[in-house]
Design a protein around this motif. Sequence first.
Motif, PDB file in Angstrom:
ATOM      1  N   GLY A 105      -0.943   6.918   6.014  1.00 14.50           N
ATOM      2  CA  GLY A 105      -2.143   7.106   5.209  1.00 14.50           C
ATOM      3  C   GLY A 105      -2.097   6.443   3.852  1.00 14.50           C
ATOM      4  N   ALA A 106      -1.292   5.393   3.722  1.00 12.97           N
ATOM      5  CA  ALA A 106      -1.128   4.720   2.435  1.00 12.97           C
ATOM      6  C   ALA A 106      -2.410   4.016   2.013  1.00 12.97           C
ATOM      7  CB  ALA A 106       0.015   3.714   2.514  1.00 12.97           C
ATOM      8  N   ALA A 107      -2.625   3.976   0.708  1.00 16.33           N
ATOM      9  CA  ALA A 107      -3.746   3.228   0.134  1.00 16.33           C
ATOM     10  C   ALA A 107      -3.433   1.736   0.201  1.00 16.33           C
ATOM     11  CB  ALA A 107      -3.964   3.658  -1.314  1.00 16.33           C
ATOM     12  N   PRO A 108      -4.465   0.882   0.063  1.00 16.20           N
ATOM     13  CA  PRO A 108      -4.231  -0.563   0.169  1.00 16.20           C
ATOM     14  C   PRO A 108      -3.139  -1.090  -0.745  1.00 16.20           C
ATOM     15  CG  PRO A 108      -6.574  -0.130   0.276  1.00 16.20           C
ATOM     16  CD  PRO A 108      -5.911   1.177  -0.026  1.00 16.20           C
ATOM     17  N   ARG A 109      -3.071  -0.618  -1.997  1.00 14.93           N
ATOM     18  CA  ARG A 109      -2.041  -1.138  -2.895  1.00 14.93           C
ATOM     19  C   ARG A 109      -0.646  -0.716  -2.420  1.00 14.93           C
ATOM     20  NH1 ARG A 109      -2.029  -1.590  -9.455  1.00 14.93           N
ATOM     21  NH2 ARG A 109      -4.143  -2.284  -8.991  1.00 14.93           N
ATOM     22  N   GLU A 110      -0.528   0.488  -1.882  1.00 18.49           N
ATOM     23  CA  GLU A 110       0.756   0.937  -1.345  1.00 18.49           C
ATOM     24  C   GLU A 110       1.138   0.117  -0.118  1.00 18.49           C
ATOM     25  OE1 GLU A 110      -0.481   4.953  -0.764  1.00 18.49           O
ATOM     26  OE2 GLU A 110       0.684   5.684  -2.474  1.00 18.49           O
ATOM     27  N   ARG A 111       0.161  -0.202   0.706  1.00 17.46           N
ATOM     28  CA  ARG A 111       0.431  -1.058   1.864  1.00 17.46           C
ATOM     29  C   ARG A 111       0.922  -2.425   1.403  1.00 17.46           C
ATOM     30  NH1 ARG A 111      -4.952  -1.218   5.308  1.00 17.46           N
ATOM     31  NH2 ARG A 111      -3.723  -2.790   6.433  1.00 17.46           N
ATOM     32  N   TRP A 112       0.267  -2.974   0.398  1.00 14.77           N
ATOM     33  CA  TRP A 112       0.649  -4.278  -0.147  1.00 14.77           C
ATOM     34  C   TRP A 112       2.104  -4.260  -0.621  1.00 14.77           C
ATOM     35  CZ3 TRP A 112      -1.939  -8.996  -1.364  1.00 14.77           C
ATOM     36  CH2 TRP A 112      -1.267  -9.822  -2.272  1.00 14.77           C
ATOM     37  N   THR A 113       2.448  -3.239  -1.397  1.00 11.93           N
ATOM     38  CA  THR A 113       3.808  -3.156  -1.929  1.00 11.93           C
ATOM     39  C   THR A 113       4.823  -2.981  -0.808  1.00 11.93           C
ATOM     40  OG1 THR A 113       2.982  -2.218  -4.005  1.00 11.93           O
ATOM     41  CG2 THR A 113       5.308  -1.878  -3.508  1.00 11.93           C
ATOM     42  N   ALA A 114       4.473  -2.192   0.201  1.00 10.95           N
ATOM     43  CA  ALA A 114       5.385  -1.996   1.330  1.00 10.95           C
ATOM     44  C   ALA A 114       5.666  -3.312   2.049  1.00 10.95           C
ATOM     45  CB  ALA A 114       4.797  -0.986   2.308  1.00 10.95           C
ATOM     46  N   VAL A 115       4.654  -4.134   2.204  1.00  9.01           N
ATOM     47  CA  VAL A 115       4.839  -5.429   2.864  1.00  9.01           C
ATOM     48  C   VAL A 115       5.679  -6.350   1.985  1.00  9.01           C
ATOM     49  CG1 VAL A 115       3.661  -7.491   3.719  1.00  9.01           C
ATOM     50  CG2 VAL A 115       2.754  -5.223   4.258  1.00  9.01           C
ATOM     51  N   CYS A 116       5.385  -6.384   0.687  1.00  9.56           N
ATOM     52  CA  CYS A 116       6.195  -7.207  -0.230  1.00  9.56           C
ATOM     53  C   CYS A 116       7.670  -6.816  -0.135  1.00  9.56           C
ATOM     54  CB  CYS A 116       5.715  -7.037  -1.664  1.00  9.56           C
ATOM     55  SG  CYS A 116       4.127  -7.808  -2.049  1.00  9.56           S
ATOM     56  N   GLU A 117       7.940  -5.513  -0.147  1.00 11.83           N
ATOM     57  CA  GLU A 117       9.327  -5.050  -0.107  1.00 11.83           C
ATOM     58  C   GLU A 117       9.977  -5.378   1.240  1.00 11.83           C
ATOM     59  OE1 GLU A 117       8.833  -0.956  -1.206  1.00 11.83           O
ATOM     60  OE2 GLU A 117       9.138  -1.393  -3.341  1.00 11.83           O
ATOM     61  N   ALA A 118       9.203  -5.349   2.307  1.00 16.49           N
ATOM     62  CA  ALA A 118       9.750  -5.702   3.618  1.00 16.49           C
ATOM     63  C   ALA A 118      10.117  -7.177   3.683  1.00 16.49           C
ATOM     64  CB  ALA A 118       8.746  -5.361   4.717  1.00 16.49           C
ATOM     65  N   VAL A 119       9.291  -8.025   3.096  1.00 15.67           N
ATOM     66  CA  VAL A 119       9.590  -9.462   3.076  1.00 15.67           C
ATOM     67  C   VAL A 119      10.847  -9.714   2.243  1.00 15.67           C
ATOM     68  CG1 VAL A 119       8.753 -11.738   2.389  1.00 15.67           C
ATOM     69  CG2 VAL A 119       7.187 -10.115   3.466  1.00 15.67           C
ATOM     70  N   ARG A 120      10.953  -9.057   1.105  1.00 10.33           N
ATOM     71  CA  ARG A 120      12.158  -9.200   0.274  1.00 10.33           C
ATOM     72  C   ARG A 120      13.405  -8.730   1.032  1.00 10.33           C
ATOM     73  NH1 ARG A 120      14.865  -5.337  -3.024  1.00 10.33           N
ATOM     74  NH2 ARG A 120      16.239  -6.345  -4.580  1.00 10.33           N
ATOM     75  N   ALA A 121      13.311  -7.576   1.682  1.00 14.27           N
ATOM     76  CA  ALA A 121      14.461  -7.055   2.423  1.00 14.27           C
ATOM     77  C   ALA A 121      14.875  -8.014   3.527  1.00 14.27           C
ATOM     78  CB  ALA A 121      14.126  -5.677   2.997  1.00 14.27           C
TER      79      ALA A 121
END
Length: 232
Positions: free
Chosen positions: A88-104
């Motif tokens: 149920g994440a908001a769009p900005r939380e989704r964005w950050t989650a994807v950024c962190e996944a790419v970094r990882a």
Amino acid sequence: MSTVRGARERARIEVTAAIKDEARRMLAAEGAAKLSLRAVARELGMVSSALYRYFPSRDELLTALIVDAYDSVGAAAEEADARARAAGAAPRERWTAVCEAVRAWALDHPHEYSLIYGSPVPGYSAPMDTVAPASRVANTFIAIVRAAHAGRGLALPPLPAALRPEAVRMTADFAEGLPPEVTAALVAAWAQLVGLISFELFGQFNRVVEDRATFFTHAAGQLAHGVGLPAV
């Protein structure tokens, strides 16, 4: 006959995987510019003519490695977004989650990251086969922004008049339905994301940024703000 064909196909899959694994080891040790089919064959105990039946040229092997890398980081991005949406994440939380996944993914696969986002390989020109895999991460970000645009809306970033024709063209090419202001900001954010990860991976943050995970999360949030995603 089908049993024999199935065994041959399994053997081909296994040999192809072994060739790719050895090529990745060579990438890590010597870099893409020094990758050669003869060297791969020698390390695997194969004659060169046998390896050419799997990859007729160095460029075809490189393309296979590049496609695999793009698909791997693309899957990491898509899975991170799917988990965020399920929570149920908001769009900005989704964005950050994807950024962190790419970094990882980049930190876990530094040589594959270098292959797709580092310096071009001399003498190699990527074919169209790489375009769709290369677009997976960007398309994930576009989907997040598009969902926000259809929902609570976006805060449109400023767009100079001189840039508007180019922003309109980019929107028609790969971000249909989004305001041109947002498309231009998305392209800039994507470039900045790659820059942030590259600075960390290639040592440019040494003696500059110590708490890199916290710094990255903050920077990812700034990128989200830059493309107009609402804070909540």
